[in-house]
Design a protein around this motif. Structure first.
Motif, PDB file in Angstrom:
ATOM      1  N   ASP A 154      -4.071   2.512   9.570  1.00 37.96           N
ATOM      2  CA  ASP A 154      -3.107   2.171   8.530  1.00 37.96           C
ATOM      3  C   ASP A 154      -3.238   3.046   7.292  1.00 37.96           C
ATOM      4  O   ASP A 154      -2.248   3.539   6.741  1.00 37.96           O
ATOM      5  N   TYR A 155      -4.463   3.211   6.843  1.00 37.96           N
ATOM      6  CA  TYR A 155      -4.702   3.853   5.553  1.00 37.96           C
ATOM      7  C   TYR A 155      -4.400   5.348   5.624  1.00 37.96           C
ATOM      8  O   TYR A 155      -3.722   5.900   4.749  1.00 37.96           O
ATOM      9  N   ASP A 156      -4.884   6.004   6.669  1.00 34.68           N
ATOM     10  CA  ASP A 156      -4.611   7.434   6.828  1.00 34.68           C
ATOM     11  C   ASP A 156      -3.136   7.679   7.110  1.00 34.68           C
ATOM     12  O   ASP A 156      -2.577   8.712   6.721  1.00 34.68           O
ATOM     13  N   LYS A 157      -2.496   6.747   7.806  1.00 31.23           N
ATOM     14  CA  LYS A 157      -1.065   6.884   8.078  1.00 31.23           C
ATOM     15  C   LYS A 157      -0.278   6.906   6.774  1.00 31.23           C
ATOM     16  O   LYS A 157       0.585   7.782   6.568  1.00 31.23           O
ATOM     17  N   ILE A 158      -0.588   5.988   5.883  1.00 29.12           N
ATOM     18  CA  ILE A 158       0.115   5.932   4.601  1.00 29.12           C
ATOM     19  C   ILE A 158      -0.152   7.193   3.779  1.00 29.12           C
ATOM     20  O   ILE A 158       0.754   7.760   3.149  1.00 29.12           O
ATOM     21  N   LYS A 159      -1.381   7.665   3.804  1.00 23.38           N
ATOM     22  CA  LYS A 159      -1.721   8.878   3.047  1.00 23.38           C
ATOM     23  C   LYS A 159      -0.991  10.088   3.613  1.00 23.38           C
ATOM     24  O   LYS A 159      -0.496  10.939   2.859  1.00 23.38           O
ATOM     25  N   ASP A 160      -0.885  10.188   4.934  1.00 26.10           N
ATOM     26  CA  ASP A 160      -0.165  11.298   5.551  1.00 26.10           C
ATOM     27  C   ASP A 160       1.329  11.226   5.251  1.00 26.10           C
ATOM     28  O   ASP A 160       1.978  12.251   4.995  1.00 26.10           O
ATOM     29  N   ALA A 163       0.827  -1.208   0.000  1.00 21.84           N
ATOM     30  CA  ALA A 163       0.000   0.000   0.000  1.00 21.84           C
ATOM     31  C   ALA A 163       0.861   1.258   0.000  1.00 21.84           C
ATOM     32  O   ALA A 163       0.547   2.242  -0.689  1.00 21.84           O
ATOM     33  N   LEU A 164       1.949   1.257   0.775  1.00 19.51           N
ATOM     34  CA  LEU A 164       2.846   2.414   0.787  1.00 19.51           C
ATOM     35  C   LEU A 164       3.414   2.670  -0.606  1.00 19.51           C
ATOM     36  O   LEU A 164       3.382   3.809  -1.107  1.00 19.51           O
ATOM     37  N   ILE A 165       3.939   1.623  -1.232  1.00 22.39           N
ATOM     38  CA  ILE A 165       4.548   1.796  -2.554  1.00 22.39           C
ATOM     39  C   ILE A 165       3.490   2.176  -3.586  1.00 22.39           C
ATOM     40  O   ILE A 165       3.738   3.023  -4.453  1.00 22.39           O
ATOM     41  N   TYR A 166       2.289   1.593  -3.470  1.00 18.47           N
ATOM     42  CA  TYR A 166       1.220   1.951  -4.407  1.00 18.47           C
ATOM     43  C   TYR A 166       0.875   3.430  -4.277  1.00 18.47           C
ATOM     44  O   TYR A 166       0.723   4.141  -5.295  1.00 18.47           O
ATOM     45  N   ASN A 167       0.757   3.927  -3.063  1.00 16.36           N
ATOM     46  CA  ASN A 167       0.360   5.324  -2.883  1.00 16.36           C
ATOM     47  C   ASN A 167       1.452   6.280  -3.375  1.00 16.36           C
ATOM     48  O   ASN A 167       1.164   7.329  -3.952  1.00 16.36           O
ATOM     49  N   LEU A 168       2.717   5.907  -3.156  1.00 15.37           N
ATOM     50  CA  LEU A 168       3.809   6.708  -3.700  1.00 15.37           C
ATOM     51  C   LEU A 168       3.798   6.659  -5.228  1.00 15.37           C
ATOM     52  O   LEU A 168       3.995   7.682  -5.902  1.00 15.37           O
TER      53      LEU A 168
END
Length: 409
Positions: free
Chosen positions: A353-359, A197-202
């Motif tokens: 998890d999800y908001d953490k990755i977005k932030d 998810a981290l790599i996808y969002n980046l």
């Protein structure tokens, strides 16, 4: 005060390799006593480097009967060194709320099942010591004791990965750096949903071009506590649907993987990505990027677990954003380390998890438009403080004193 005496014993046989903890070298300098030289007028420790609390009955049964007899008498005290993994030994979440509406059986917790291998051989529970990497057990033990459960083992703390990276910090002086990348996110270790998810969002925010990135090829995972008490299993698709346009972008993202930055090496006969191993000198790697994103293990178990992924930037003098368990930033502050709330908002550390990755992605995006050399100079006092704090974090001397006190109690 008596010095520590260690029984000269190691588990033998390749069949046990997957159960053994790699931290045994920490205590190599302590003198050993052969079993046939043990005096019943003295006290000794039996160091058992066991990686996990599960499926260990056959392993523990391989301990010689003579040693069990000495443990029954209290001449030898077992020490369970479980320092490289964080496990939920007590499953207290099941008492808080479970889908069955039943009171859990304390005898079925990992803790109880493990020590049963000793107590059913009449080894006193209070003579057993665990060495674990963090303090998550304290709250759980207090919770269970308040409910009337008896937990008599002793617990000591030893953060193995901090110990390893302390060794690197002692060799490395923080010096000016010439950054090739704005940030690093090397997550090609064990595949996990939060890492994809981290790599996808980046990737979706067009930020991969600014970073040193590695990520495994895509696979569908199902993660959760794997417990009958809770139904918390989440597959990779379900996890990633919390991010924009996953279903639309899924195939394109999968085709972009794997992303390779790390130099492969041979480790235990297998090819591994290099920059996941704490004992390698990686100072040259950390000179190449400004910000490090440690994508922590973040197991399904309760508690905060900090590994080499976070200790590396502290040892080598880089700022970091912890992509891990909630409360990780405060955990480091409680240990005397400084973080980076002067430069960005660290509220992400307590979000889902999800908001953490977005932030985290938003912070990375901002940094990619900043003068990182100027920011780095501003941060140098904080980075130097953290390196010095890691060097002062001399757990070895502390734990030796605690073991000496324990053997004299």
């Amino acid at each position: 005060m008596d010095k520590i005496k260690i029984v000269d014993f190691k588990f033998q046989g390749k069949e046990w390799a997957h159960l053994l903890d790699v931290s045994s070298h920490v205590f190599d300098s302590l003198p050993r006593v052969k079993i046939n030289h043990i005096s019943t007028n003295e006290k000794y420790y039996l160091l058992l480097h066991i990686r996990q609390p599960f499926d260990v009955t056959d392993l523990i049964e391989s301990i010689p009967n003579d040693l069990f007899l000495l443990m029954q008498q209290g001449v030898v005290k077992p020490v369970i060194n479980m320092m490289t993994e964080q496990w939920d030994l007590f499953n207290t979440y099941a008492w808080v709320k479970n889908r069955l509406g039943l009171t859990p059986d304390f005898g079925e917790t990992p803790y109880s099942r493990f020590i049963k291998n000793f107590t059913q051989r009449s080894v006193p529970e209070e003579n057993i010591t665990w060495i674990v990497p963090n303090n998550s057990h304290i709250e759980q033990i207090n919770f269970l004791r308040n409910k009337g459960y008896k937990i008599r083992c002793n617990f000591l703390l030893f953060d193995y990965f901090a110990y390893v990276l302390r060794g690197q910090a002692l060799k490395y002086e923080i010096q000016p750096k010439e950054f090739k990348f704005k940030y690093g996110a090397l997550v090609a270790g064990v595949s996990r949903n939060h890492r994809y998810a981290l790599i996808y969002n980046l990737w979706q925010n067009n930020l991969l071009k600014d970073g040193a990135i590695s990520c495994n090829k895509f696979e569908t995972l199902v993660e959760g506590k794997r417990s009958n008490w809770v139904d918390d299993a989440v597959d990779t698709d379900t996890y990633l649907r919390n991010f924009d346009d996953w279903d639309k972008n899924k195939q394109e993202f999968i085709n972009a993987l794997p992303l390779v930055y790390d130099k492969p090496i041979k480790q235990l006969g297998e090819e591994k990505q290099q920059y996941i191993w704490g004992y390698l000198n990686e100072s040259e790697v950390f000179k190449k990027f400004f910000l490090w994103i440690p994508s922590e293990t973040k197991k399904e178990h309760d508690g905060i677990y900090i590994t080499e992924k976070t200790w590396k930037p502290i040892a080598y003098g880089n700022p970091f954003l912890i992509h891990g368990d909630n409360g990780s930033i405060q955990y480091l502050k409680d240990l005397g380390f400084q973080t980076f709330d002067k430069w960005w908002n660290e509220d992400y550390d307590n979000k889902n998890d999800y908001d953490k990755i977005k932030d985290i992605t938003k912070i990375v995006k901002t940094i990619c438009n900043e003068d990182i050399n100027k920011m780095y100079k501003e941060m140098l006092p904080t980075l130097q403080h953290n390196r010095n704090q890691l060097i002062k974090f001399d757990q070895y001397s502390t734990i030796i004193k605690e073991l000496e006190n324990g053997i004299n109690s």
